[in-house]
Design a protein around this motif. Structure first.
Motif, PDB file in Angstrom:
ATOM      1  N   GLU A 134      12.163 -10.319  -5.684  1.00 56.77           N
ATOM      2  CA  GLU A 134      12.758 -10.307  -7.024  1.00 56.77           C
ATOM      3  C   GLU A 134      12.722  -8.921  -7.647  1.00 56.77           C
ATOM      4  O   GLU A 134      13.569  -8.570  -8.453  1.00 56.77           O
ATOM      5  N   ARG A 135      11.689  -8.169  -7.282  1.00 55.70           N
ATOM      6  CA  ARG A 135      11.475  -6.898  -7.962  1.00 55.70           C
ATOM      7  C   ARG A 135      11.791  -5.699  -7.081  1.00 55.70           C
ATOM      8  O   ARG A 135      11.248  -4.616  -7.270  1.00 55.70           O
ATOM      9  N   GLU A 136      12.693  -5.913  -6.152  1.00 52.22           N
ATOM     10  CA  GLU A 136      12.991  -4.906  -5.148  1.00 52.22           C
ATOM     11  C   GLU A 136      13.236  -3.516  -5.723  1.00 52.22           C
ATOM     12  O   GLU A 136      12.801  -2.515  -5.170  1.00 52.22           O
ATOM     13  N   THR A 137      13.962  -3.439  -6.838  1.00 50.92           N
ATOM     14  CA  THR A 137      14.322  -2.114  -7.354  1.00 50.92           C
ATOM     15  C   THR A 137      13.381  -1.625  -8.445  1.00 50.92           C
ATOM     16  O   THR A 137      13.542  -0.526  -8.957  1.00 50.92           O
ATOM     17  N   GLN A 138      12.406  -2.435  -8.793  1.00 53.01           N
ATOM     18  CA  GLN A 138      11.485  -2.024  -9.848  1.00 53.01           C
ATOM     19  C   GLN A 138      10.527  -0.955  -9.321  1.00 53.01           C
ATOM     20  O   GLN A 138      10.157  -0.958  -8.143  1.00 53.01           O
ATOM     21  N   LEU A 139      10.111  -0.054 -10.187  1.00 53.80           N
ATOM     22  CA  LEU A 139       9.159   0.969  -9.760  1.00 53.80           C
ATOM     23  C   LEU A 139       7.789   0.336  -9.553  1.00 53.80           C
ATOM     24  O   LEU A 139       7.335  -0.473 -10.367  1.00 53.80           O
ATOM     25  N   ALA A 140       7.141   0.743  -8.459  1.00 56.14           N
ATOM     26  CA  ALA A 140       5.882   0.107  -8.109  1.00 56.14           C
ATOM     27  C   ALA A 140       4.835   0.281  -9.201  1.00 56.14           C
ATOM     28  O   ALA A 140       4.010  -0.594  -9.426  1.00 56.14           O
ATOM     29  N   GLY A 141       4.865   1.409  -9.896  1.00 52.45           N
ATOM     30  CA  GLY A 141       3.875   1.657 -10.945  1.00 52.45           C
ATOM     31  C   GLY A 141       3.980   0.684 -12.093  1.00 52.45           C
ATOM     32  O   GLY A 141       3.038   0.542 -12.868  1.00 52.45           O
ATOM     33  N   THR A 142       5.122   0.026 -12.206  1.00 49.30           N
ATOM     34  CA  THR A 142       5.281  -0.908 -13.313  1.00 49.30           C
ATOM     35  C   THR A 142       4.969  -2.344 -12.906  1.00 49.30           C
ATOM     36  O   THR A 142       5.099  -3.254 -13.713  1.00 49.30           O
ATOM     37  N   LEU A 143       4.565  -2.553 -11.657  1.00 49.26           N
ATOM     38  CA  LEU A 143       4.204  -3.905 -11.225  1.00 49.26           C
ATOM     39  C   LEU A 143       2.848  -4.285 -11.780  1.00 49.26           C
ATOM     40  O   LEU A 143       2.034  -3.426 -12.120  1.00 49.26           O
ATOM     41  N   SER A 144       2.590  -5.575 -11.845  1.00 46.79           N
ATOM     42  CA  SER A 144       1.264  -6.022 -12.263  1.00 46.79           C
ATOM     43  C   SER A 144       0.278  -5.762 -11.128  1.00 46.79           C
ATOM     44  O   SER A 144       0.679  -5.495  -9.989  1.00 46.79           O
ATOM     45  N   GLY A 145      -1.004  -5.860 -11.452  1.00 50.10           N
ATOM     46  CA  GLY A 145      -2.015  -5.577 -10.433  1.00 50.10           C
ATOM     47  C   GLY A 145      -1.855  -6.452  -9.197  1.00 50.10           C
ATOM     48  O   GLY A 145      -1.911  -5.983  -8.072  1.00 50.10           O
ATOM     49  N   GLY A 146      -1.628  -7.732  -9.425  1.00 51.01           N
ATOM     50  CA  GLY A 146      -1.483  -8.642  -8.293  1.00 51.01           C
ATOM     51  C   GLY A 146      -0.264  -8.293  -7.452  1.00 51.01           C
ATOM     52  O   GLY A 146      -0.309  -8.282  -6.226  1.00 51.01           O
ATOM     53  N   GLU A 147       0.831  -7.976  -8.147  1.00 52.20           N
ATOM     54  CA  GLU A 147       2.046  -7.612  -7.422  1.00 52.20           C
ATOM     55  C   GLU A 147       1.842  -6.332  -6.622  1.00 52.20           C
ATOM     56  O   GLU A 147       2.333  -6.184  -5.500  1.00 52.20           O
ATOM     57  N   GLN A 148       1.084  -5.405  -7.222  1.00 50.43           N
ATOM     58  CA  GLN A 148       0.822  -4.161  -6.498  1.00 50.43           C
ATOM     59  C   GLN A 148       0.026  -4.438  -5.230  1.00 50.43           C
ATOM     60  O   GLN A 148       0.270  -3.844  -4.183  1.00 50.43           O
ATOM     61  N   GLN A 149      -0.925  -5.357  -5.330  1.00 50.58           N
ATOM     62  CA  GLN A 149      -1.706  -5.677  -4.135  1.00 50.58           C
ATOM     63  C   GLN A 149      -0.818  -6.301  -3.067  1.00 50.58           C
ATOM     64  O   GLN A 149      -0.918  -5.977  -1.889  1.00 50.58           O
ATOM     65  N   MET A 150       0.086  -7.170  -3.520  1.00 54.79           N
ATOM     66  CA  MET A 150       1.016  -7.761  -2.557  1.00 54.79           C
ATOM     67  C   MET A 150       1.843  -6.678  -1.911  1.00 54.79           C
ATOM     68  O   MET A 150       2.079  -6.686  -0.694  1.00 54.79           O
ATOM     69  N   LEU A 151       2.275  -5.736  -2.728  1.00 52.49           N
ATOM     70  CA  LEU A 151       3.102  -4.653  -2.195  1.00 52.49           C
ATOM     71  C   LEU A 151       2.307  -3.833  -1.194  1.00 52.49           C
ATOM     72  O   LEU A 151       2.814  -3.461  -0.121  1.00 52.49           O
ATOM     73  N   ALA A 152       1.032  -3.562  -1.528  1.00 54.50           N
ATOM     74  CA  ALA A 152       0.224  -2.750  -0.617  1.00 54.50           C
ATOM     75  C   ALA A 152       0.082  -3.461   0.725  1.00 54.50           C
ATOM     76  O   ALA A 152       0.191  -2.836   1.793  1.00 54.50           O
ATOM     77  N   ILE A 153      -0.115  -4.769   0.680  1.00 52.49           N
ATOM     78  CA  ILE A 153      -0.245  -5.508   1.939  1.00 52.49           C
ATOM     79  C   ILE A 153       1.090  -5.528   2.677  1.00 52.49           C
ATOM     80  O   ILE A 153       1.169  -5.275   3.884  1.00 52.49           O
ATOM     81  N   GLY A 154       2.158  -5.773   1.901  1.00 55.99           N
ATOM     82  CA  GLY A 154       3.482  -5.795   2.516  1.00 55.99           C
ATOM     83  C   GLY A 154       3.804  -4.461   3.172  1.00 55.99           C
ATOM     84  O   GLY A 154       4.365  -4.408   4.271  1.00 55.99           O
ATOM     85  N   ARG A 155       3.426  -3.392   2.502  1.00 49.22           N
ATOM     86  CA  ARG A 155       3.707  -2.066   3.044  1.00 49.22           C
ATOM     87  C   ARG A 155       2.989  -1.879   4.371  1.00 49.22           C
ATOM     88  O   ARG A 155       3.552  -1.351   5.323  1.00 49.22           O
ATOM     89  N   ALA A 156       1.724  -2.333   4.427  1.00 52.00           N
ATOM     90  CA  ALA A 156       0.992  -2.182   5.690  1.00 52.00           C
ATOM     91  C   ALA A 156       1.640  -3.022   6.784  1.00 52.00           C
ATOM     92  O   ALA A 156       1.728  -2.597   7.935  1.00 52.00           O
ATOM     93  N   LEU A 157       2.138  -4.218   6.399  1.00 50.06           N
ATOM     94  CA  LEU A 157       2.760  -5.077   7.415  1.00 50.06           C
ATOM     95  C   LEU A 157       4.011  -4.433   8.000  1.00 50.06           C
ATOM     96  O   LEU A 157       4.352  -4.660   9.159  1.00 50.06           O
ATOM     97  N   MET A 158       4.719  -3.629   7.176  1.00 50.05           N
ATOM     98  CA  MET A 158       5.924  -2.960   7.666  1.00 50.05           C
ATOM     99  C   MET A 158       5.615  -2.042   8.847  1.00 50.05           C
ATOM    100  O   MET A 158       6.499  -1.683   9.616  1.00 50.05           O
ATOM    101  N   GLY A 159       4.348  -1.627   8.958  1.00 51.24           N
ATOM    102  CA  GLY A 159       3.954  -0.787  10.091  1.00 51.24           C
ATOM    103  C   GLY A 159       3.628  -1.601  11.338  1.00 51.24           C
ATOM    104  O   GLY A 159       3.153  -1.053  12.316  1.00 51.24           O
ATOM    105  N   LYS A 160       3.901  -2.895  11.319  1.00 49.35           N
ATOM    106  CA  LYS A 160       3.650  -3.803  12.437  1.00 49.35           C
ATOM    107  C   LYS A 160       2.243  -3.639  13.008  1.00 49.35           C
ATOM    108  O   LYS A 160       2.063  -3.175  14.135  1.00 49.35           O
TER     109      LYS A 160
END
Ligand code: ATP
Ligand code: MG
Lengths: 736, 239
Positions: free
Chosen positions: B126-152
């Protein structure tokens, strides 16, 4: 607690602001006391007219502080800002700018010109009336009337008044422009003054502001949305409009050839050159062909952008570029004839050409550019392609690119000698340096205060390779300046690595201090190693660039213009390369380490290597600038490479918008242009103050820089995730 | 042979010995939890495994090969992805750009993995184009995990993924870690939230001032008095 009586808060604030103005006036004035008369500077400052200006500033500040909450709701209404900007431009034009270059008018400003013109009988009364032969101060009165109408219509929401203001504004702008060109025709001197142009542009802004006021009744202007709608409507269309305007000015009112005492427009050219042996095509061009081509190119540009058909786009590009070539060959031909006839001491082609044909070249470039944008945009709308965001934005960028390109190619030949030198030796070189530093500071986020050292290294490398230092290169390495460019790049790359490797673990302020030291070390070595660098005397007689390639022989050195086009090629190549770089893997890696180094490491970025590359690439750009500088100016010494220059380049990058390539270019160009521009406009001792004022205004209104990078703009619009120094300095909602 | 073998490593910050001979191992397909008080050396351990730090003594083997001293940007190519402590998203990049950066080791991001990440974290989509700095803490954590997963990743290092999150989000995050593990990724997780972590982990190690003081299966540790006292805030009946 409110004080009663005379000294309530408002009065105190007013007095404070005025006192501040007086203090500033004292500080800005000439500081040199005369022996045994220390009050001299004080009296000079108090009795100079400058004081009034400062009191005015104080008053404006008072009004702004006290009534801002009441003014601001009107200020954000649609049309208010164009109105204000236009009014400011016209005031600047009337008050500061030159309206003529003729030395028959002392000072050359509007006031002096007005009094000279109103008493001259040979000028039409239409013109003289504008300059105040009937009512003194006519231009100012008209301005006040137009702006007042605009403001009243804005505040009271009276569309009728707004229409009136818009129409009147346009009329006054055009009247002033025509009057000024009539005067310069009368004076028969080549004229490079900018007052009338700025005034007509200002009035255009006022008129468009009033137009918006008349049409729109909302409370909050949607500027960004408006710009996106305008540029997104038909890609390239605004460029076609602009090209038409520029082309019409070129064809109708601009000077085409300007030897002494003659300033023919296009219409006078045929007459001037009849019987001089102009070739058939050139005389056809000057009499009717140019009009045909103009109309065809214009029609194609509009067709291409409006209908968005590839065939029209291609035709527009081909015809536009062909027209530029044809115009250039015609110019070459008639100026050669002019040179042979020895008009005004000319002895060859390309001399005494007026602004007209160059402007026309610019217009044709814009038509071609409009076609190009339509072509690109047409391809992008391919439904199968992944959605690209910010289409309108990128389209605006393309328009700007074309306009800047047309300006860079065709404006400098119309400038005065002085400006040509400034464009090359100040603006161009610092633009190149800023582009290089932007890589280090803006993209990789490493604050480098010793950047000028690489420029020095590039310059001294050139001096060495061309054999003008006390130590000589071996014969096989004795090179011309252009051939020295690759060597300078390599040496600066290595120097960048040498500076980068030991300092990589430092961040922020510490890195800044070490790099600052590096810059000083390089300069001091240059001063002291006189066996190698010839010490403070520096290197003399560095040859100018030459190219001998088969049949092509080019020798630089006759004019600043030649150097400008060389520099333009260097800048162009750098910009193209760096534009690719920004979006490459390396560019993304830089963005990542600037954002968060640990996270960058966690995503697999080799932070050491990436930072070193930033240093090296930035340094090599600076090296290229150094080669150019050395071979253009011919002599270098350590004083060219002071700490001050390093700091200036950083300031340019910050002013333009850190991390934004167009920003770096715009920042360097503006801040190198401004001091030179102010040279004839304001007293020398006030110059720094005006520059300071401009920087201050910038920092208030656009804290992220002239053309901010996307990311920095986001940061400054103040989200909570990042607290940078800037967000603290500009609390949300405080900026005006 | 274990996937990851940490053999008696000592890590120093200057004169400070943050790890004084830590050994443990992680089998392929496991979830292993590292517990310990603040300053025990958990983050240091993870950083050493992911190659951001080099042990002064001891060895680390991944798939049987020595990896101690190999820098992070090389190790990531072997499938060791690290979600550092404190989320550390790139604040001024959009969610999509952050995920892109996660796949930096590849020429271009794998769209299947991206689709998987968005499936796991619909909020990020839902928040694909939103800046990561404006995400909530929980969303940022999800993003951090998602980012690591992108590295397979083959081995995913998670450093306190539940830090500062509301209980409901913590549960979600742990569910997702379980899901990631179920898809075949080995996980080494650092947590303060011992009950949750041990409930999820096959095995756990407890660190104390740079040394392993306790180890065992998740259930064993959960039942251990000392763990209960230290992390679950329970009074121990003095025997
Ligand atoms: N960069 C550093 N420089 C010096 N000492 C450090 C550094 N980083 C960590 N330490 C020290 O090493 C020890 C272990 O730190 P570490 O970050 O690994 O703890 P931790 O177990 O992750 O703690 P927490 O639960 O609070 O995150 C601490 O004593 C800490 O002070
Ligand atoms: Mg930790």
């Amino acid at each position: 607690m409110r004080n009663s009586g005379l000294f309530n808060d408002h009065v105190k604030r007013l007095l404070g602001c005025l006192a501040g103005g007086v203090v500033l006036a004292l500080m800005v004035g000439n500081q040199e006391g005369v022996q045994r008369d220390f009050g001299y500077a004080f009296r000079a400052a108090i009795f100079s007219p400058r004081l009034v200006v400062f009191l005015g500033f104080g008053l404006a500040l008072f009004v702004a502080i006290t009534y801002w909450s009441r003014i601001s709701p009107y200020f954000v209404r649609p049309g208010a800002r164009p109105l204000a900007a236009g009014a400011a431009a016209v005031v600047a034009s009337y008050g500061l700018l030159h309206w003529t270059d003729s030395n028959q008018v002392t000072g050359g400003k509007l006031g002096a010109l007005s009094s000279a013109v109103s008493g001259t009988d040979g000028i039409s009364s239409f013109t003289r009336t504008f300059f105040g032969s009937v009512v003194p101060g006519t231009p100012w009165l008209l301005l006040v009337v137009v702006v007042a109408l605009g403001v009243v219509s804005l505040v009271l929401r009276l569309p009728v008044l707004a229409w009136l203001a818009a129409g009147l504004g346009l009329l006054v702008g055009v009247w002033g422009y025509i009057a000024q060109s009539a005067v310069s025709d009368y004076l028969k001197t080549a004229d490079h003054s900018t007052g009338a142009q700025v005034a007509i542009l200002g009035y255009a802004a006022i008129a468009s502001g009033c137009f918006v006021i008349a049409r729109s009744q909302t409370d909050q202007a949607d500027t960004v949305g408006f710009i996106e709608r305008v540029f997104g409507w038909r890609p390239g269309f605004p460029l076609a409009v602009l090209g038409t305007a520029v082309g019409l000015v070129a064809l109708l009112t601009a000077t085409w050839f300007s030897p002494a005492d003659r300033n023919p427009h296009l219409s006078g050219m045929t007459n001037l050159f009849s019987g001089e042996g102009l070739s058939a095509i050139s005389s056809a061009y000057l009499s009717w062909l140019v009009w045909v081509i103009f109309v065809v190119a214009l029609a194609l540009a509009f067709a291409a952008t409006y209908l968005s058909r590839q065939a029209f786009s291609w035709a527009s590009i081909v015809i536009g570029l062909g027209a530029v070539v044809l115009t250039l060959t015609t110019m070459h031909e008639f100026s050669s004839i002019g040179g042979k006839s020895g008009f005004d001491g000319a002895n060859g082609p390309w001399q005494n050409i007026g602004a007209g044909p160059w402007m026309l070249c610019g217009a044709f470039t814009m038509f071609a550019g409009a076609g190009w944008i339509a072509l690109r945009q047409g391809r992008r709308v391919d439904p199968a392609a992944p959605t690209v965001v910010a289409k309108a934005g990128s389209n605006l960028n393309q328009v700007l690119i074309i306009v800047v390109l047309a300006g860079a190619l065709f404006y400098p030949p119309t400038a005065t000698q002085f400006w040509q030198t400034v464009i090359v030796a100040e603006i161009g070189i610092y633009v190149l340096l800023a582009i290089g530093l932007n890589v280090v500071v803006g993209w990789a986020g490493l604050l480098d205060l010793g950047f000028i050292a690489f420029y020095a290294i590039g310059s001294y490398t050139t001096a060495y390779l061309t054999g003008t230092l006390p130590i000589k290169p071996p014969d096989w390495l004795h090179l011309t300046p252009l051939a020295a460019i690759p060597f300078a790049i390599v040496i600066c790359l290595l120097a960048g690595l040498a500076l980068g490797a030991p300092t990589l673990r430092l961040r922020g302020d510490y890195l800044a201090i070490v790099t600052l030291g590096f810059g000083e070390i390089i300069r001091i070595v240059a001063v002291n190693a006189d066996k190698v660098t010839n010490g403070p005397k520096g290197a003399f007689g560095i040859p100018q660039p030459v190219i001998h390639l088969g049949p092509i022989h080019i020798q630089w050195g006759q004019s600043a213009l030649q150097f400008w086009y060389l520099l333009l090629v260097l800048i162009g190549v750098t910009v193209l390369l760096f534009n690719r770089l920004e979006h490459s893997r390396l560019g993304r890696a830089w963005a990542a380490i600037r954002e968060d180094e640990v996270a960058a490491q966690a995503t697999g970025i080799n932070t050491t290597r990436v930072k070193l590359l930033a240093f090296a690439i930035g340094a090599s750009t600076s090296g290229v600038a150094g080669v150019f500088f050395a071979s253009q100016i011919g002599y270098i010494n350590p004083d060219n490479f002071l700490l001050n220059n390093s700091i200036l380049v950083v300031a340019y990058v910050v002013f333009g918008g850190m991390g934004s390539l167009p920003g770096a270019i715009a920042g360097a160009a503006t801040l190198t242009w401004l001091p030179e521009f102010l040279k004839d406009q304001v007293p020398a001792e006030d110059r720094q103050m005006w520059i300071g004022a401009v920087i201050l205004l910038m920092m208030i209104f656009r804290p992220a820089g002239l053309i901010p990078a996307k990311r920095r703009a986001a940061e400054l619009s103040g989200f909570d995730g990042v607290k940078s120094a800037e967000t603290v300095a500009v609390p949300a909602g405080e900026g005006m | 042979m274990s996937l990851l073998e940490v053999d008696d490593i000592e890590v120093r910050y200057g004169a400070i010995r943050a790890l004084k001979g830590v050994s443990f191992n992680v089998e392929e397909g496991e979830v292993v939890a590292l517990l310990g008080a603040n300053g025990a050396g958990k983050t240091t351990t993870q950083k050493t495994v992911s190659g951001m730090m080099t042990p002064a003594l001891g060895q680390i083997r991944f798939d049987g090969e020595r990896i101690d001293g190999v820098p992070a940007h090389t190790l990531i190519h072997r499938g060791i992805c690290h979600v550092p402590e404190g989320r550390r998203v790139f604040p001024r990049m959009s969610v999509a750009e952050n995920l892109d950066m996660g796949a930096f080791r590849f020429k271009r991001p794998d769209l299947h993995v991206l689709a998987r990440v968005f499936e796991m974290f619909p909020r990020l989509k839902e928040r694909e184009t939103q800046l990561a700095g404006t995400l909530s803490g929980g969303e940022q954590q999800m993003l951090a995990i998602g980012r690591a997963l992108m590295g397979k990743p083959r081995l995913l290092l998670l450093d306190e993924p539940s830090m500062g999150l509301a209980p409901l989000i913590v549960k979600q995050i742990f569910d997702i870690v379980r899901e990631i593990n179920a898809s075949g990724v080995t996980v080494l997780i650092v947590e303060q939230n011992a009950a949750q972590a041990l409930g999820l982990a096959n095995r756990g190690y407890v660190l104390e001032t740079g040394e392993v003081v306790l180890s065992g299966s998740g259930q064993e540790l959960l039942a251990d008095d000392r763990v209960r006292a230290a992390y679950l805030g329970e009074e121990i009946a003095t025997s």
